[in-house]
Design an enzyme around this catalytic site. Structure first.
Site: not given
Ligand code: 8LK
Length: 223
Positions: A15, A22, A68, A91-92
Site C-alpha cells: 500500500g 504498520t 533503492q 510489510e512490502r
Molecule cells: C520496497 C520499498 C519500500 C520503500 C519505502 N520508501 C519510502 C517511503 C516512505 O517514506 C518510507 C517508509 O516506507 O520509505 C521508498 O522510497 N522506497 C521503497 N521501496
C-alpha cells in the site's frame, strides 16, 4: 527452539505511504502463529551512520540509486529469513520495490535509464534464482488525499516535503501493479482492503483478512 517452517504461508502487505500497513501488521501481533516482518526503515535511516532515507528525499537524483539498492538488499534479507511460524506477514516486498518505487524513479527521470537497467537486472536475477513468492497480497487501498493527511499528521521528519503529486503517482503505480496487472500476473492473489477507513472502523476491515490468513496457518501446520 522450534524448527523453522520451510514454506510458511507468506503474505505481502502492500500500500501507499501512510495507508496503514504498520497498523495492519500490529493487529496480527496478538497471534503467536504469525511472524511479522515490518519494513526495516530504521536500517535505511542508519547505515553505518548514514541516513539514506533522508539523503534520498533531500537529493533524490543523487541518492535514489544507492537508496533503492540498499532497500532491495534489506527486503531480500526479509524474504529469505527463516520463519519459525506457519504464517509470515511482510510489510512490502521486492515486488513493490521494483513496480512502485523504482518504476516511479525511472518514469520521473529521477534515475538514469542505465541505473534503472542495473536495478531491473538485480530484480530479475533475484526473482528467477531465489524463492521470494507470496501466497497472498493484502492491498491496503487508500485515496491519495487521505494518506497525505496522515503523512502530515504522522510527521516523519524525512517525509515532510513529500508532495501530494508523489502520493498520487505512487497510488497509480500500486493500482497498475495490483489491480490493472500491467506487469503481468501478480505474484499472488490480491485481497483489497479499504484503507480509507479511520482507526475506529478499520479493525472490522482487518478481520476480513484474519480468517483467510489464520485458516491458512492451520493448513500449513496440518500439511
Ligand atoms: C520496497 C520499498 C519500500 C520503500 C519505502 N520508501 C519510502 C517511503 C516512505 O517514506 C518510507 C517508509 O516506507 O520509505 C521508498 O522510497 N522506497 C521503497 N521501496
Amino acid at each position: 527452539m522450534c524448527s523453522n517452517i520451510t514454506k510458511p504461508f507468506t503474505v505481502f502487505v502492500e500500500g501507499n505511504i501512510g495507508s496503514g500497513k504498520t497498523t495492519f501488521l500490529e493487529h496480527f501481533r496478538q497471534f503467536e502463529d504469525i511472524t511479522l516482518l515490518t519494513e526495516p526503515v530504521e536500517e535505511w535511516r542508519d547505515l553505518k551512520g548514514y541516513n539514506l532515507l533522508d539523503l534520498m528525499y533531500k537529493d533524490t537524483a543523487k541518492w535514489a540509486m544507492a537508496f533503492q539498492s540498499y532497500v532491495a538488499l534489506t527486503m531480500l534479507d526479509m524474504h529469505r529469513r527463516p520463519c519459525p511460524t506457519p504464517v509470515k506477514l511482510m510489510e512490502r516486498s521486492l515486488f513493490s520495490a521494483r513496480y512502485c518505487f523504482v518504476e516511479h524513479m525511472m518514469r520521473s527521470g529521477t534515475i538514469h535509464p542505465a541505473e534503472f537497467a542495473v536495478l531491473d537486472e538485480w530484480f530479475r536475477f533475484i526473482q528467477h534464482q531465489i524463492p521470494i513468492e507470496a501466497d497472498l497480497i493484502v492491498y491496503l487501498k487508500a485515496t491519495p488525499s487521505r494518506v497525505y493527511e496522515r503523512i502530515k499528521k504522522r510527521a516523519r521528519s524525512e517525509e515532510q516535503c513529500v508532495p501530494l503529486s508523489y502520493i498520487e503517482e505512487l497510488h497509480t503505480l500500486h493500482e497498475d501493479w495490483l489491480i490493472n496487472r500491467i506487469h503481468g500476473e501478480c505474484p499472488a492473489p490480491v485481497l483489497v482492503l479499504d484503507a480509507d477507513l479511520d482507526l475506529s472502523q478499520i479493525t472490522e476491515e482487518y478481520k476480513k483478512s484474519e480468517h483467510q490468513i489464520l485458516r491458512k496457518a492451520v493448513d500449513v501446520v496440518m500439511r
